[in-house]
Design a protein around this motif. Structure first.
Motif, mmCIF file in Angstrom:
data_model
loop_
_atom_site.group_PDB
_atom_site.id
_atom_site.type_symbol
_atom_site.label_atom_id
_atom_site.label_comp_id
_atom_site.label_asym_id
_atom_site.label_seq_id
_atom_site.Cartn_x
_atom_site.Cartn_y
_atom_site.Cartn_z
ATOM 1 N N ALA A 1 8.950 5.348 3.405
ATOM 2 C CA ALA A 1 10.236 5.442 4.097
ATOM 3 C C ALA A 1 10.081 5.286 5.611
ATOM 4 O O ALA A 1 11.023 4.870 6.284
ATOM 5 C CB ALA A 1 10.913 6.774 3.778
ATOM 6 N N SER A 2 8.898 5.576 6.132
ATOM 7 C CA SER A 2 8.643 5.475 7.576
ATOM 8 C C SER A 2 8.183 4.093 7.989
ATOM 9 O O SER A 2 7.842 3.869 9.142
ATOM 10 C CB SER A 2 7.599 6.506 7.987
ATOM 11 O OG SER A 2 8.064 7.808 7.720
ATOM 12 N N GLY A 3 8.119 3.168 7.028
ATOM 13 C CA GLY A 3 7.732 1.804 7.359
ATOM 14 C C GLY A 3 6.240 1.567 7.398
ATOM 15 O O GLY A 3 5.793 0.533 7.894
ATOM 16 N N VAL A 4 5.450 2.507 6.882
ATOM 17 C CA VAL A 4 4.007 2.309 6.823
ATOM 18 C C VAL A 4 3.736 1.233 5.778
ATOM 19 O O VAL A 4 4.240 1.299 4.661
ATOM 20 C CB VAL A 4 3.287 3.639 6.490
ATOM 21 C CG1 VAL A 4 1.793 3.419 6.312
ATOM 22 C CG2 VAL A 4 3.556 4.671 7.581
ATOM 23 N N SER A 5 2.941 0.240 6.145
ATOM 24 C CA SER A 5 2.783 -0.940 5.291
ATOM 25 C C SER A 5 1.792 -0.745 4.150
ATOM 26 O O SER A 5 1.750 -1.574 3.236
ATOM 27 C CB SER A 5 2.355 -2.137 6.139
ATOM 28 O OG SER A 5 1.104 -1.895 6.748
ATOM 29 N N GLY A 6 1.004 0.307 4.173
ATOM 30 C CA GLY A 6 0.050 0.554 3.099
ATOM 31 C C GLY A 6 -0.770 1.793 3.365
ATOM 32 O O GLY A 6 -0.729 2.361 4.461
ATOM 33 N N TRP A 7 -1.493 2.229 2.366
ATOM 34 C CA TRP A 7 -2.361 3.399 2.494
ATOM 35 C C TRP A 7 -3.413 3.335 1.412
ATOM 36 O O TRP A 7 -3.330 2.549 0.479
ATOM 37 C CB TRP A 7 -1.570 4.711 2.398
ATOM 38 C CG TRP A 7 -0.667 4.774 1.205
ATOM 39 C CD1 TRP A 7 -0.992 5.130 -0.078
ATOM 40 C CD2 TRP A 7 0.714 4.448 1.169
ATOM 41 N NE1 TRP A 7 0.097 5.048 -0.899
ATOM 42 C CE2 TRP A 7 1.166 4.621 -0.156
ATOM 43 C CE3 TRP A 7 1.627 4.011 2.128
ATOM 44 C CZ2 TRP A 7 2.473 4.391 -0.545
ATOM 45 C CZ3 TRP A 7 2.922 3.777 1.726
ATOM 46 C CH2 TRP A 7 3.332 3.976 0.415
ATOM 47 N N THR A 8 -4.406 4.189 1.551
ATOM 48 C CA THR A 8 -5.477 4.314 0.567
ATOM 49 C C THR A 8 -5.463 5.737 0.051
ATOM 50 O O THR A 8 -5.341 6.682 0.840
ATOM 51 C CB THR A 8 -6.847 4.006 1.211
ATOM 52 O OG1 THR A 8 -6.821 2.669 1.699
ATOM 53 C CG2 THR A 8 -7.976 4.176 0.219
ATOM 54 N N SER A 9 -5.576 5.898 -1.262
ATOM 55 C CA SER A 9 -5.641 7.223 -1.875
ATOM 56 C C SER A 9 -7.002 7.402 -2.527
ATOM 57 O O SER A 9 -7.454 6.530 -3.268
ATOM 58 C CB SER A 9 -4.554 7.391 -2.941
ATOM 59 O OG SER A 9 -3.275 7.322 -2.356
ATOM 60 N N LEU A 10 -7.615 8.519 -2.252
ATOM 61 C CA LEU A 10 -8.891 8.882 -2.863
ATOM 62 C C LEU A 10 -8.666 10.140 -3.691
ATOM 63 O O LEU A 10 -8.216 11.158 -3.159
ATOM 64 C CB LEU A 10 -9.953 9.154 -1.794
ATOM 65 C CG LEU A 10 -10.183 8.030 -0.777
ATOM 66 C CD1 LEU A 10 -11.081 8.507 0.344
ATOM 67 C CD2 LEU A 10 -10.755 6.815 -1.460
ATOM 68 N N SER A 11 -8.965 10.085 -4.966
ATOM 69 C CA SER A 11 -8.731 11.246 -5.824
ATOM 70 C C SER A 11 -10.050 11.898 -6.216
ATOM 71 O O SER A 11 -11.124 11.356 -5.974
ATOM 72 C CB SER A 11 -7.948 10.837 -7.069
ATOM 73 O OG SER A 11 -8.672 9.855 -7.780
ATOM 74 N N GLY A 12 -9.942 13.066 -6.819
ATOM 75 C CA GLY A 12 -11.120 13.791 -7.277
ATOM 76 C C GLY A 12 -11.954 14.349 -6.143
ATOM 77 O O GLY A 12 -13.181 14.379 -6.216
ATOM 78 N N LEU A 13 -11.316 14.811 -5.074
ATOM 79 C CA LEU A 13 -12.036 15.349 -3.926
ATOM 80 C C LEU A 13 -12.621 16.718 -4.236
ATOM 81 O O LEU A 13 -12.066 17.481 -5.025
ATOM 82 C CB LEU A 13 -11.106 15.488 -2.726
ATOM 83 C CG LEU A 13 -10.440 14.223 -2.210
ATOM 84 C CD1 LEU A 13 -9.531 14.572 -1.049
ATOM 85 C CD2 LEU A 13 -11.461 13.195 -1.807
ATOM 86 N N SER A 14 -13.709 17.034 -3.590
ATOM 87 C CA SER A 14 -14.263 18.383 -3.673
ATOM 88 C C SER A 14 -14.434 18.913 -2.260
ATOM 89 O O SER A 14 -14.479 18.149 -1.294
ATOM 90 C CB SER A 14 -15.601 18.375 -4.412
ATOM 91 O OG SER A 14 -16.541 17.592 -3.719
ATOM 92 N N GLY A 15 -14.476 20.217 -2.129
ATOM 93 C CA GLY A 15 -14.642 20.815 -0.817
ATOM 94 C C GLY A 15 -14.449 22.313 -0.858
ATOM 95 O O GLY A 15 -14.306 22.924 -1.921
ATOM 96 N N PHE A 16 -14.442 22.900 0.315
ATOM 97 C CA PHE A 16 -14.255 24.337 0.452
ATOM 98 C C PHE A 16 -13.258 24.562 1.575
ATOM 99 O O PHE A 16 -13.348 23.949 2.633
ATOM 100 C CB PHE A 16 -15.584 25.023 0.779
ATOM 101 C CG PHE A 16 -15.454 26.503 0.961
ATOM 102 C CD1 PHE A 16 -15.407 27.347 -0.140
ATOM 103 C CD2 PHE A 16 -15.343 27.057 2.223
ATOM 104 C CE1 PHE A 16 -15.271 28.716 0.024
ATOM 105 C CE2 PHE A 16 -15.199 28.414 2.392
ATOM 106 C CZ PHE A 16 -15.174 29.253 1.292
#
Length: 116
Positions: free
Chosen positions: A30-45
Motif C-alpha cells: 500500500a505504501s508503493g514499495v516495489s518488492g521485498w524479500t521474506s526469510l522464514s524459519g528464523l531462530s534467535g533469542f
C-alpha cells in the motif's frame, strides 16, 4: 558512494511472527514499495526467549524477516505504519541506510501508492 554510481535508499527489516507477516506485506504494498524479500524459519533469542528456526506445527507458528529497500521519500509512512503494527504484536524493526546500483528496481521512478 555517489562517486561509485550508487543511489542512497532506506533498508527496512522486520522480524515478526509468521501469523503477522501479512499485515507487514500489505503495508509495504500500500505504501508503493516495489518488492521485498521474506526469510522464514528464523531462530534467535529475544524478549520472549529462544526461538527455534524449524517449523513445529505449521508455517504460521515461526518467525519471518521481511526486508525491503525503498526510496527515502517513502520511508516515513512505512516506518510509521510498521510502528503501529508492532505496537500490538511481538516483533522488531531495523531501519538503515543502503546504497543500490539500480534504483529503478526499488521504485525510485514510480509514484508512491496510497497508505491505507
Amino acid at each position: 558512494m555517489n562517486e561509485l554510481g550508487l543511489t542512497r535508499m532506506v533498508k527496512v527489516e522486520v522480524v515478526t511472527r509468521a501469523d503477522d507477516v501479512d499485515a507487514v506485506r500489505t503495508l509495504l504494498h500500500a505504501s508503493g514499495v516495489s518488492g521485498w524479500t521474506s526469510l522464514s524459519g528464523l531462530s534467535g533469542f529475544g524478549h520472549h526467549g529462544t526461538h527455534e528456526g524449524r517449523l513445529l506445527f505449521n508455517d504460521r507458528a515461526g518467525l519471518v524477516m521481511v526486508i525491503a529497500v525503498l526510496p527515502i521519500e517513502r520511508a516515513e509512512p512505512v516506518v510509521v505504519g510498521l510502528r503501529d503494527i508492532l505496537a500490538h504484536r511481538p516483533g522488531v524493526m531495523f531501519v538503515s541506510e543502503a546504497w543500490v546500483s539500480r534504483p529503478e528496481y526499488f521504485g525510485a521512478d514510480r509514484p508512491a501508492g496510497p497508505v491505507t
